[in-house]
Write a protein that holds these residues in place. Structure first.
Motif, PDB file in Angstrom:
ATOM      1  N   GLU A  91     -18.428   7.941 -38.450  1.00  0.00           N
ATOM      2  CA  GLU A  91     -17.996   6.614 -38.018  1.00  0.00           C
ATOM      3  C   GLU A  91     -17.366   5.845 -39.183  1.00  0.00           C
ATOM      4  O   GLU A  91     -16.308   5.222 -39.039  1.00  0.00           O
ATOM      5  CB  GLU A  91     -19.176   5.831 -37.455  1.00  0.00           C
ATOM      6  N   ALA A  92     -18.015   5.907 -40.341  1.00  0.00           N
ATOM      7  CA  ALA A  92     -17.498   5.206 -41.520  1.00  0.00           C
ATOM      8  C   ALA A  92     -16.153   5.780 -41.957  1.00  0.00           C
ATOM      9  O   ALA A  92     -15.236   5.029 -42.334  1.00  0.00           O
ATOM     10  CB  ALA A  92     -18.500   5.289 -42.664  1.00  0.00           C
ATOM     11  N   GLN A  93     -16.014   7.085 -41.886  1.00  0.00           N
ATOM     12  CA  GLN A  93     -14.752   7.703 -42.299  1.00  0.00           C
ATOM     13  C   GLN A  93     -13.628   7.424 -41.304  1.00  0.00           C
ATOM     14  O   GLN A  93     -12.461   7.278 -41.693  1.00  0.00           O
ATOM     15  CB  GLN A  93     -14.946   9.203 -42.494  1.00  0.00           C
ATOM     16  N   GLN A  94     -13.972   7.309 -40.012  1.00  0.00           N
ATOM     17  CA  GLN A  94     -12.951   6.946 -39.019  1.00  0.00           C
ATOM     18  C   GLN A  94     -12.497   5.504 -39.237  1.00  0.00           C
ATOM     19  O   GLN A  94     -11.298   5.195 -39.134  1.00  0.00           O
ATOM     20  CB  GLN A  94     -13.496   7.124 -37.604  1.00  0.00           C
ATOM     21  N   THR A  95     -13.446   4.623 -39.546  1.00  0.00           N
ATOM     22  CA  THR A  95     -13.092   3.241 -39.858  1.00  0.00           C
ATOM     23  C   THR A  95     -12.181   3.187 -41.077  1.00  0.00           C
ATOM     24  O   THR A  95     -11.180   2.454 -41.100  1.00  0.00           O
ATOM     25  CB  THR A  95     -14.355   2.399 -40.110  1.00  0.00           C
ATOM     26  N   ARG A  96     -12.523   3.953 -42.097  1.00  0.00           N
ATOM     27  CA  ARG A  96     -11.683   4.003 -43.306  1.00  0.00           C
ATOM     28  C   ARG A  96     -10.263   4.427 -42.944  1.00  0.00           C
ATOM     29  O   ARG A  96      -9.287   3.806 -43.401  1.00  0.00           O
ATOM     30  CB  ARG A  96     -12.312   4.987 -44.301  1.00  0.00           C
ATOM     31  N   LYS A  97     -10.137   5.448 -42.132  1.00  0.00           N
ATOM     32  CA  LYS A  97      -8.812   5.925 -41.717  1.00  0.00           C
ATOM     33  C   LYS A  97      -8.066   4.853 -40.932  1.00  0.00           C
ATOM     34  O   LYS A  97      -6.883   4.576 -41.182  1.00  0.00           O
ATOM     35  CB  LYS A  97      -8.969   7.188 -40.860  1.00  0.00           C
ATOM     36  N   ASN A  98      -8.751   4.219 -39.974  1.00  0.00           N
ATOM     37  CA  ASN A  98      -8.106   3.198 -39.132  1.00  0.00           C
ATOM     38  C   ASN A  98      -7.652   1.990 -39.944  1.00  0.00           C
ATOM     39  O   ASN A  98      -6.552   1.459 -39.747  1.00  0.00           O
ATOM     40  CB  ASN A  98      -9.072   2.735 -38.033  1.00  0.00           C
ATOM     41  N   VAL A  99      -8.527   1.538 -40.839  1.00  0.00           N
ATOM     42  CA  VAL A  99      -8.219   0.341 -41.625  1.00  0.00           C
ATOM     43  C   VAL A  99      -7.089   0.625 -42.612  1.00  0.00           C
ATOM     44  O   VAL A  99      -6.193  -0.214 -42.796  1.00  0.00           O
ATOM     45  CB  VAL A  99      -9.488  -0.176 -42.328  1.00  0.00           C
ATOM     46  N   PHE A 100      -7.099   1.779 -43.226  1.00  0.00           N
ATOM     47  CA  PHE A 100      -6.016   2.118 -44.153  1.00  0.00           C
ATOM     48  C   PHE A 100      -4.683   2.268 -43.422  1.00  0.00           C
ATOM     49  O   PHE A 100      -3.635   1.858 -43.951  1.00  0.00           O
ATOM     50  CB  PHE A 100      -6.353   3.387 -44.934  1.00  0.00           C
ATOM     51  N   GLU A 101      -4.716   2.829 -42.230  1.00  0.00           N
ATOM     52  CA  GLU A 101      -3.475   2.932 -41.455  1.00  0.00           C
ATOM     53  C   GLU A 101      -2.907   1.546 -41.171  1.00  0.00           C
ATOM     54  O   GLU A 101      -1.709   1.290 -41.356  1.00  0.00           O
ATOM     55  CB  GLU A 101      -3.720   3.660 -40.137  1.00  0.00           C
ATOM     56  N   ALA A 102      -3.775   0.639 -40.732  1.00  0.00           N
ATOM     57  CA  ALA A 102      -3.325  -0.722 -40.441  1.00  0.00           C
ATOM     58  C   ALA A 102      -2.817  -1.412 -41.701  1.00  0.00           C
ATOM     59  O   ALA A 102      -1.790  -2.102 -41.677  1.00  0.00           O
ATOM     60  CB  ALA A 102      -4.470  -1.522 -39.823  1.00  0.00           C
ATOM     61  N   ALA A 130     -13.429   4.018 -57.629  1.00  0.00           N
ATOM     62  CA  ALA A 130     -12.148   4.253 -58.298  1.00  0.00           C
ATOM     63  C   ALA A 130     -11.206   5.065 -57.403  1.00  0.00           C
ATOM     64  O   ALA A 130     -10.006   4.790 -57.332  1.00  0.00           O
ATOM     65  CB  ALA A 130     -12.373   4.966 -59.631  1.00  0.00           C
ATOM     66  N   LYS A 131     -11.762   6.046 -56.690  1.00  0.00           N
ATOM     67  CA  LYS A 131     -10.948   6.854 -55.763  1.00  0.00           C
ATOM     68  C   LYS A 131     -10.410   5.985 -54.617  1.00  0.00           C
ATOM     69  O   LYS A 131      -9.258   6.116 -54.213  1.00  0.00           O
ATOM     70  CB  LYS A 131     -11.785   8.001 -55.191  1.00  0.00           C
ATOM     71  N   LEU A 132     -11.276   5.105 -54.099  1.00  0.00           N
ATOM     72  CA  LEU A 132     -10.861   4.218 -53.014  1.00  0.00           C
ATOM     73  C   LEU A 132      -9.728   3.310 -53.480  1.00  0.00           C
ATOM     74  O   LEU A 132      -8.750   3.098 -52.750  1.00  0.00           O
ATOM     75  CB  LEU A 132     -12.059   3.384 -52.555  1.00  0.00           C
ATOM     76  N   CYS A 133      -9.858   2.776 -54.668  1.00  0.00           N
ATOM     77  CA  CYS A 133      -8.820   1.888 -55.210  1.00  0.00           C
ATOM     78  C   CYS A 133      -7.506   2.636 -55.408  1.00  0.00           C
ATOM     79  O   CYS A 133      -6.424   2.077 -55.165  1.00  0.00           O
ATOM     80  CB  CYS A 133      -9.277   1.288 -56.530  1.00  0.00           C
ATOM     81  N   LYS A 134      -7.587   3.892 -55.847  1.00  0.00           N
ATOM     82  CA  LYS A 134      -6.369   4.705 -56.012  1.00  0.00           C
ATOM     83  C   LYS A 134      -5.701   4.934 -54.667  1.00  0.00           C
ATOM     84  O   LYS A 134      -4.458   4.857 -54.549  1.00  0.00           O
ATOM     85  CB  LYS A 134      -6.715   6.042 -56.662  1.00  0.00           C
ATOM     86  N   GLU A 135      -6.495   5.184 -53.637  1.00  0.00           N
ATOM     87  CA  GLU A 135      -5.952   5.361 -52.286  1.00  0.00           C
ATOM     88  C   GLU A 135      -5.246   4.088 -51.828  1.00  0.00           C
ATOM     89  O   GLU A 135      -4.172   4.137 -51.217  1.00  0.00           O
ATOM     90  CB  GLU A 135      -7.084   5.723 -51.319  1.00  0.00           C
ATOM     91  N   ALA A 136      -5.850   2.937 -52.131  1.00  0.00           N
ATOM     92  CA  ALA A 136      -5.222   1.658 -51.784  1.00  0.00           C
ATOM     93  C   ALA A 136      -3.964   1.418 -52.603  1.00  0.00           C
ATOM     94  O   ALA A 136      -2.954   0.925 -52.079  1.00  0.00           O
ATOM     95  CB  ALA A 136      -6.227   0.519 -52.007  1.00  0.00           C
ATOM     96  N   ASP A 138      -1.925   3.554 -53.674  1.00  0.00           N
ATOM     97  CA  ASP A 138      -0.861   4.426 -53.176  1.00  0.00           C
ATOM     98  C   ASP A 138      -0.108   3.817 -51.988  1.00  0.00           C
ATOM     99  O   ASP A 138       1.023   4.211 -51.708  1.00  0.00           O
ATOM    100  CB  ASP A 138      -1.433   5.789 -52.778  1.00  0.00           C
ATOM    101  N   ILE A 139      -0.758   2.858 -51.277  1.00  0.00           N
ATOM    102  CA  ILE A 139      -0.061   2.208 -50.162  1.00  0.00           C
ATOM    103  C   ILE A 139       0.257   0.743 -50.485  1.00  0.00           C
ATOM    104  O   ILE A 139       0.606  -0.027 -49.606  1.00  0.00           O
ATOM    105  CB  ILE A 139      -0.864   2.312 -48.841  1.00  0.00           C
ATOM    106  N   GLY A 140       0.112   0.393 -51.747  1.00  0.00           N
ATOM    107  CA  GLY A 140       0.542  -0.925 -52.192  1.00  0.00           C
ATOM    108  C   GLY A 140      -0.378  -2.075 -51.861  1.00  0.00           C
ATOM    109  O   GLY A 140       0.068  -3.215 -51.706  1.00  0.00           O
TER     110      GLY A 140
END
Length: 279
Positions: A91-102, A130-136, A138-140
């Motif tokens: 559930e948490a990983q699906q939320t992460r995917k959905n929120v990052f897409e938006a 740190a990984k989460l911030c790098k992912e963010a 990458d999408i500005g």
């Protein structure tokens, strides 16, 4: 005169809902909300995951972005990631995917996230942060960590600073919320420890110095008041933040029983006035 842009936080304009409610989708249509808050004077808007998915279904993110910008809403906040470090939590990983897409499609200014609560070692948490911030990056977009008094590992300013400074990511910082600051172990004096670039966004609201419901969680869902209507010194809080040289966004995460009964226009106007009086 301050030029900080103001965000209509999701819960301040969502209608008769609160965080953790079984229905987190706003009562009113996306277009209506953007038109209303734009006329009142907001420059930004916040959205939670389920409301984002409803907007995607109804309009698509490209059209939603166009509608927002046509109404002067250029500062987009999306939320919220919890347990984002737990890769076995589907559930948490699906939320992460959905929120990052938006966030990517709407070109969001920042993504709000929560800290841990004793369920991950500190060093591992910082590594995952740190990984989460790098992912963010990458999408500005940026990551706004919201400390809360009921999150054992992230309940105050000092713990947040340790994470940010150890992780060393320039697109990370606080979602600095006055309610959580006042009600937790932080003091207003701790604000002076923060560098302005370590604040991604600010949320200004009021509350009662003593719990009304007897529960910290219920009070944060039912008695997070418009600034100036409770016991906190909101003027002192925001003056200390601005004295750091902070020039970013300011939101108003009002989550209160009486506020969510208001029609959209009155709720948005009340929220706007609650911030503007101190700027």
């Amino acid at each position: 005169m301050c030029n900080n842009k103001l965000i209509a936080s999701h819960w301040a304009i969502a209608g008769n809902h609160y965080c953790g409610d079984h229905v987190e989708v706003a009562d009113t249509d996306f277009r209506q909300r953007m038109e209303t808050i734009g006329r009142i004077g907001f420059s930004g808007a916040g959205f939670v995951e389920l409301d984002l998915l409803k907007t995607k279904e109804q309009y698509g993110y490209k059209e939603a972005k166009r509608i927002a910008e046509a109404n002067g809403i250029t500062e987009i906040e999306v939320e919220v990631l919890d347990k984002w470090w737990d890769y076995e939590n589907q559930e948490a990983q699906q939320t992460r995917k959905n929120v990052f897409e938006a966030a990517e499609q709407l070109e969001a200014r920042h993504i709000k996230v929560f800290g841990s609560d004793g369920d991950i070692e500190k060093d591992q948490f910082i590594e995952e942060f740190a990984k989460l911030c790098k992912e963010a990056e990458d999408i500005g977009t940026r990551i706004a960590m919201e400390f809360m008094p009921f999150k054992a590992d992230m309940d105050c300013i000092k713990k947040g600073l340790e994470v940010f400074r150890t992780a060393g990511m320039k697109n990370a910082g606080f979602c600095l919320d006055s309610w959580h600051t006042f009600m937790g172990p932080s003091s207003y004096d701790d604000i002076a420890l923060i560098r302005p670039e370590e604040i991604v966004t600010v949320e200004l609201e009021d509350g009662y110095s003593e719990l009304v419901s007897g529960s910290m969680w219920r009070d944060t869902c039912d008695y997070r008041l418009p600034a100036g209507e409770g016991d906190f010194d909101c003027k002192d809080f925001i003056e200390r933040v601005l004295a750091l040289g902070y020039e970013g966004t300011i939101g108003c995460e009002i989550i209160a029983i009486d506020h969510r009964q208001l029609p959209l226009k009155r709720a948005a106007a009340r929220a706007y006035a609650s911030i503007k009086q101190y700027l």
